[in-house]
Design an enzyme around this catalytic site. Structure first.
Site, short mmCIF file in Angstrom:
data_model
loop_
_atom_site.label_atom_id
_atom_site.label_comp_id
_atom_site.label_asym_id
_atom_site.label_seq_id
_atom_site.Cartn_x
_atom_site.Cartn_y
_atom_site.Cartn_z
N ASP A 40 0.70 -1.12 0.35
CA ASP A 40 -0.16 -0.09 0.07
C ASP A 40 0.69 1.64 -0.12
OD1 ASP A 40 -2.17 -1.24 -0.11
OD2 ASP A 40 -3.17 -1.08 1.99
N LYS A 62 -2.42 3.12 -5.46
CA LYS A 62 -3.79 4.50 -6.02
C LYS A 62 -3.08 4.04 -6.91
CE LYS A 62 -4.36 7.94 -2.57
NZ LYS A 62 -5.49 7.96 -2.74
N MET A 175 -7.04 9.87 8.93
CA MET A 175 -7.45 10.04 7.71
C MET A 175 -8.89 11.52 8.22
SD MET A 175 -8.78 6.29 5.60
CE MET A 175 -9.05 6.09 7.52
#
Ligand SMILES: C[S@@+](CC[C@H](N)C(=O)[O-])C[C@H]1O[C@@H](n2cnc3c(N)ncnc32)[C@H](O)[C@@H]1O
Length: 252
Positions: A40, A62, A175
């Site tokens: 990741d 991504k 986040m």
């Protein structure tokens, strides 16, 4: 049945919060015998030094246009990988089961009768504040904690019971950088003292670690500049930092 025998095993592995030495011995052992590693965005690249040289490294952080690769696509990659490789590693930042979709991937593997093993990691939610001098619990100051995400699928702030959250001693938000003002306002509107101390810790446990100490009202008023990835922590335990680092950094 015959086909099952050819199938490999998937290791769902936590890489820890960033410092390459904050990974478990078990994780390093698995990386050393990996045939393929799907990693990741938040996995510190220095951790890839533990992967054996023959292994294939696949970045799944991504996709094009910087959007996250859909979970279904990652599931499919794992499914294909076990057909061709013996030791398949899915390496995730922090702990795989804390806002890491480790649960979703493990259920998918179980549903598809794929052999798997889970290797927990040191989570940023605890280790990052800890190494910034903040114990998330502390007798007389904090006997309750909550760990929240500031992100939801529809792009809005998740619908929590903010009144209940504002009563928790220490609030740790992952986040939460882009919605920090909104979160701070919600907490103040639901009874949390505007002067409650806040810390943001960017890139915790790495050489780029940066701390910003402020108050809830400053955050609510849009006065705090922060960049992700960061831990957004609210609570009186922030004040313990000065005591913990008193001699180390001469903060007084
Ligand atoms: C998708 S969540 C993954 C959390 C991960 N599973 C864990 O246990 O740490 C990503 C968020 O974790 C936090 N985070 C992860 N690593 C961090 C670090 N080194 N420093 C600060 N925050 C970090 C940030 O809030 C980031 O947006």
């Amino acid at each position: 049945m015959k086909e099952d025998k050819k199938r490999g095993k998937v290791f769902i592995v936590g890489a820890g919060p960033g410092d390459p030495e904050l990974i478990t011995i078990k994780a390093v052992k698995v990386l050393k015998r990996a045939d393929i590693v799907f990693f990741d965005r938040l996995v510190n690249k220095d951790i890839l030094q533990y992967v054996n040289r023959e292994a294939k490294l696949v970045f799944v952080g991504k996709g094009d246009k910087k959007h996250s690769i859909p979970q279904e696509e990652i599931n499919k990659l794992l499914l294909d990988a076990v057909k061709n490789y013996k030791n398949v590693v899915r390496l995730k930042g922090g702990d795989p089961f804390l806002f890491g979709r480790g649960g979703e991937e493990t259920i998918f593997l179980a549903e598809n009768n794929i052999d798997f093993e889970i290797i927990p990691g040191v989570t940023s939610a605890i280790a990052v504040p800890e190494l910034a001098g903040i114990p998330i619990t502390y007798r007389s100051l904090s006997s309750s904690i909550v760990i929240l995400t500031g992100h939801s699928r529809n792009g809005k702030l998740p619908e929590f019971d903010w009144k209940a959250i504002s009563k928790i001693d220490t609030i740790v938000i992952l986040m939460g950088v882009s919605r920090r003002d909104e979160i701070a306002k919600k907490l103040i509107d639901n009874g949390l003292e505007p002067q409650t101390p806040v810390i943001f810790i960017e890139n915790g446990t790495t050489e780029n670690q940066k701390e910003i100490i402020t108050t809830l009202s400053e955050v609510a008023n849009g006065k705090v500049d922060v960049n992700p990835p960061a831990i957004f922590l609210i609570g009186k335990v922030v004040n313990l930092r000065d005591k913990i680092f008193k001699n180390k950094f001469n903060v007084d």
